[in-house]
Enzyme design. Sequence first.
Site, short mmCIF file in Angstrom:
data_model
loop_
_atom_site.label_atom_id
_atom_site.label_comp_id
_atom_site.label_asym_id
_atom_site.label_seq_id
_atom_site.Cartn_x
_atom_site.Cartn_y
_atom_site.Cartn_z
N LYS A 48 50.04 41.46 32.10
CA LYS A 48 48.66 41.14 32.51
C LYS A 48 48.60 39.65 32.82
O LYS A 48 49.22 38.84 32.13
CB LYS A 48 47.72 41.49 31.35
CG LYS A 48 46.29 40.99 31.51
CD LYS A 48 45.55 41.72 32.61
CE LYS A 48 44.16 41.14 32.85
NZ LYS A 48 43.57 41.65 34.10
N GLY A 55 37.72 40.44 34.43
CA GLY A 55 37.51 39.07 33.96
C GLY A 55 38.67 38.52 33.13
O GLY A 55 38.47 37.73 32.21
N GLY A 104 49.25 48.27 46.29
CA GLY A 104 48.01 48.75 46.91
C GLY A 104 48.13 50.16 47.43
O GLY A 104 48.82 50.41 48.41
N CYS A 162 42.59 36.59 41.83
CA CYS A 162 41.68 37.33 40.94
C CYS A 162 40.25 37.21 41.47
O CYS A 162 39.74 36.11 41.65
CB CYS A 162 41.75 36.79 39.51
SG CYS A 162 40.54 37.60 38.45
C1 SIN Z 1 40.79 40.85 36.25
O1 SIN Z 1 41.26 40.69 35.12
O2 SIN Z 1 39.62 40.57 36.53
C2 SIN Z 1 41.65 41.39 37.35
C3 SIN Z 1 42.70 40.45 37.72
C4 SIN Z 1 43.05 40.50 39.16
O3 SIN Z 1 42.60 41.38 39.90
O4 SIN Z 1 43.77 39.63 39.59
#
Ligand code: SIN
Length: 313
Positions: free
Chosen positions: A47, A74, A251, A130
């Site tokens: 992540k 987020g 994607g 992001c």
């Molecule tokens: C997120 O945690 O908001 C998603 C991260 C991303 O899409 O890069």
Amino acid sequence: MKKIDITTNINGIRLYSCIMNASGALCSTEKELSNLLKSSSGAIVTKSCTDKPRKGNIKPRYFEWDIGSINSMGLPNLGIDFYINFLDGITTNKPIFLSISGLSLEENYLLIQKANSSTKINAIEINLSCPNILKKKEILGYEFDTVYNFLKNVFRLNNKKHIGIKLPPYFNDNDIRNMAFIINKFPISFITCINSLPNGLFINSIKESTVIYPNKGFGGIGGTIIKSFALANIFKFSSFLRKDISIIGCGGISSGIDIFDHILCGASAVQVGTQFIKEGISVFDRLKNELILFLKKKKYYSINNFIGNLNKN
Ligand code: SIN
């Protein structure tokens, strides 16, 4: 019968399967990362992390329907120190990609320096795309001058890891050309394209409301519905980028044929997000089997037989 080879190479990083998870999909916690370790994915992507742990946006912040997903997570994550400690403690033959998404450029430099101290991380995927940090007005990947200056500073650091960047989708030729021009100036190992399509909206017609709560219901769109944009970005970047820069496609992958299509357009490996969240860890076995079956039908024995070979009619 000749064995079908789906191993790949991301700028010198060897993967025994070209299929891996996308950052953000079930790769935040110790349990999720341990599951990935045991799976047939060709690599592990974490992540996107920040320096300090983050709870992320209010829930509900993720929703999926038959052909897509919307999220405004987020950046909930356990903080870079957790990821480095965890990764440095494991034994695996899978390459490890640490995804980072600092809330400022300075934070990104710090994250890169911390990642450089790890013994196990092979590559850093810098998330420039992001769409869900509510205080930020722009997605970094759309600020071309800032990206250029940022990369200049990144490559002044004493990097010991492969550096790649995760890009947002671009919707016109000039943007792809300009971003490729910037990327080509630096010793970047790979790009990952694309992140979710920003500023999407999915609504519940019965309740007459948005399906996620943060950012008035707007969020990044992923899943089958974005595959065409991913293919277009991969294909165009592959024609503008230096040939030594690998592309990781992301994607709209939910079948072996989707993987084939990404590779045909120029990707050397693929990441699976929405479909992984939907289906769980067995998705890697299913996709691998489907890809091998399709390659057999096409009489291809290695992904090197067709990378980037899309006919331009
Ligand atoms: C997120 O945690 O908001 C998603 C991260 C991303 O899409 O890069």
